[in-house]
Design a protein around this motif. Structure first.
Motif, mmCIF file in Angstrom:
data_model
loop_
_atom_site.group_PDB
_atom_site.id
_atom_site.type_symbol
_atom_site.label_atom_id
_atom_site.label_comp_id
_atom_site.label_asym_id
_atom_site.label_seq_id
_atom_site.Cartn_x
_atom_site.Cartn_y
_atom_site.Cartn_z
ATOM 1 N N GLU A 37 0.784 -1.059 -0.008
ATOM 2 C CA GLU A 37 0.055 -0.003 -0.037
ATOM 3 C C GLU A 37 0.957 1.143 0.034
ATOM 4 O OE1 GLU A 37 -3.399 2.189 2.914
ATOM 5 O OE2 GLU A 37 -3.040 -0.137 3.019
ATOM 6 N N GLN A 38 1.849 1.278 0.675
ATOM 7 C CA GLN A 38 2.830 2.247 0.634
ATOM 8 C C GLN A 38 3.529 2.542 -0.646
ATOM 9 O OE1 GLN A 38 2.901 4.527 3.508
ATOM 10 N NE2 GLN A 38 4.057 5.598 2.095
ATOM 11 N N ASP A 39 3.983 1.541 -1.351
ATOM 12 C CA ASP A 39 4.692 1.688 -2.409
ATOM 13 C C ASP A 39 3.518 2.416 -3.507
ATOM 14 O OD1 ASP A 39 6.844 0.190 -1.933
ATOM 15 O OD2 ASP A 39 5.877 -1.713 -2.436
ATOM 16 N N ILE A 40 2.039 2.078 -3.429
ATOM 17 C CA ILE A 40 1.243 2.657 -4.202
ATOM 18 C C ILE A 40 1.207 4.197 -3.811
ATOM 19 C CG2 ILE A 40 -1.081 2.826 -4.695
ATOM 20 C CD1 ILE A 40 -1.046 -0.562 -4.500
ATOM 21 N N ARG A 41 1.191 4.335 -2.588
ATOM 22 C CA ARG A 41 1.131 5.860 -2.133
ATOM 23 C C ARG A 41 2.267 6.649 -2.619
ATOM 24 N NH1 ARG A 41 -2.553 7.433 1.709
ATOM 25 N NH2 ARG A 41 -3.631 5.348 2.925
ATOM 26 N N ASN A 42 3.427 6.127 -2.434
ATOM 27 C CA ASN A 42 4.762 6.759 -3.122
ATOM 28 C C ASN A 42 5.022 6.595 -4.381
ATOM 29 O OD1 ASN A 42 5.193 6.956 -0.178
ATOM 30 N ND2 ASN A 42 6.723 5.180 -0.195
ATOM 31 N N SER A 43 4.188 5.945 -5.330
ATOM 32 C CA SER A 43 4.332 6.019 -6.643
ATOM 33 C C SER A 43 3.202 6.309 -7.348
ATOM 34 C CB SER A 43 4.687 4.495 -7.331
ATOM 35 O OG SER A 43 3.612 3.772 -7.099
ATOM 36 N N VAL A 44 1.992 6.073 -7.180
ATOM 37 C CA VAL A 44 1.084 6.633 -8.001
ATOM 38 C C VAL A 44 0.697 8.081 -7.615
ATOM 39 C CG1 VAL A 44 -1.502 6.144 -8.267
ATOM 40 C CG2 VAL A 44 0.008 4.191 -8.273
ATOM 41 N N PHE A 45 0.756 8.296 -6.386
ATOM 42 C CA PHE A 45 0.090 9.495 -5.929
ATOM 43 C C PHE A 45 1.370 10.402 -5.461
ATOM 44 C CE2 PHE A 45 -3.052 6.255 -5.038
ATOM 45 C CZ PHE A 45 -4.174 6.867 -5.869
ATOM 46 N N ARG A 46 2.636 10.368 -5.816
ATOM 47 C CA ARG A 46 3.310 11.473 -5.694
ATOM 48 C C ARG A 46 3.305 12.476 -6.379
ATOM 49 N NH1 ARG A 46 6.905 11.105 -9.751
ATOM 50 N NH2 ARG A 46 7.401 9.279 -10.611
ATOM 51 N N PRO A 47 3.770 13.660 -6.127
ATOM 52 C CA PRO A 47 3.614 14.812 -6.984
ATOM 53 C C PRO A 47 4.426 14.498 -8.360
ATOM 54 C CG PRO A 47 4.073 15.635 -4.826
ATOM 55 C CD PRO A 47 4.184 14.040 -4.971
ATOM 56 N N GLY A 48 3.906 15.003 -9.577
ATOM 57 C CA GLY A 48 4.450 14.571 -10.680
ATOM 58 C C GLY A 48 4.417 13.353 -11.133
ATOM 59 N N SER A 49 3.482 12.530 -10.773
ATOM 60 C CA SER A 49 3.469 10.932 -11.186
ATOM 61 C C SER A 49 2.886 10.839 -12.428
ATOM 62 C CB SER A 49 2.822 10.174 -10.378
ATOM 63 O OG SER A 49 2.400 8.781 -10.754
ATOM 64 N N HIS A 50 3.584 10.158 -13.274
ATOM 65 C CA HIS A 50 2.908 10.017 -14.680
ATOM 66 C C HIS A 50 1.957 8.918 -14.863
ATOM 67 C CE1 HIS A 50 5.661 6.295 -14.203
ATOM 68 N NE2 HIS A 50 5.163 5.928 -15.082
ATOM 69 N N VAL A 51 1.458 8.400 -13.680
ATOM 70 C CA VAL A 51 0.267 7.324 -13.546
ATOM 71 C C VAL A 51 -1.088 8.027 -13.343
ATOM 72 C CG1 VAL A 51 -0.200 5.377 -12.071
ATOM 73 C CG2 VAL A 51 2.145 5.677 -13.150
ATOM 74 N N LYS A 52 -1.987 7.531 -13.741
ATOM 75 C CA LYS A 52 -3.307 8.016 -13.351
ATOM 76 C C LYS A 52 -4.126 6.775 -13.080
ATOM 77 C CE LYS A 52 -4.284 12.330 -14.669
ATOM 78 N NZ LYS A 52 -4.209 13.205 -13.635
ATOM 79 N N VAL A 53 -4.804 6.691 -12.080
ATOM 80 C CA VAL A 53 -5.621 5.531 -11.632
ATOM 81 C C VAL A 53 -7.126 5.951 -11.607
ATOM 82 C CG1 VAL A 53 -6.222 3.850 -9.944
ATOM 83 C CG2 VAL A 53 -4.014 4.226 -10.431
#
Length: 151
Positions: A37-53
């Motif tokens: 869950e923390q990996d998701i928070r740190n990657s998907v929801f970090r500022p400037g993430s290139h990912v959208k969910v």
């Protein structure tokens, strides 16, 4: 059943991980799942993430599926496009149009962003997904093979 598609928020990280786990189980690759869950928070929801969910949510605010996308670029079209990394619907919500709503939402989002295409890979063992995409009227590329290298 009412289903709305919305952009995921940081508080959705746990259910996103459950969707990912469900997908891994569905394609018999649970042993490959290492995300937390923390990996998701740190990657998907970090500022400037290139990912959208995007998540599919029932009228009762229960998440019943998700899709994760990111930008790609086509040199042949000289355009930014989108790639669907994952699309998953929990088994009890399948055959209710949830997956199709997620696909249509991604298509509309990509069009709004000026993309020319949305692409994705399908695990060859995931015959139910292959049939779903065929019924949805999508096109299959037959001229590419996927290669990768671990880094």
């Amino acid at each position: 059943m009412e289903i709305i598609i919305r952009e995921a928020q940081t508080d959705d990280s746990a259910i996103i991980l459950e969707c990912i786990r469900g997908l891994a189980v569905h394609v018999n690759q649970l042993e490959m799942l290492t995300a937390t869950e923390q990996d998701i928070r740190n990657s998907v929801f970090r500022p400037g993430s290139h990912v959208k969910v995007f998540v599919a949510e029932t009228g009762e605010k229960k998440i019943c599926g998700f899709t994760l996308i990111f930008k790609t670029f086509s040199t042949f079209k000289a355009s930014t496009n989108y790639h669907i990394e994952d699309l998953f619907v929990f088994p009890e919500y399948r055959k209710l149009g949830v997956g199709l709503k997620l696909l249509k939402h991604v298509k509309a989002f990509a069009q709004k962003e000026g993309a020319k295409t949305v692409d994705w890979y399908v695990n060859n063992r995931n015959t139910s997904a292959i049939e779903f995409y065929r019924k949805a009227g999508t096109k299959k590329l037959d001229y590419k093979s996927i290669y990768y290298m671990d880094v």
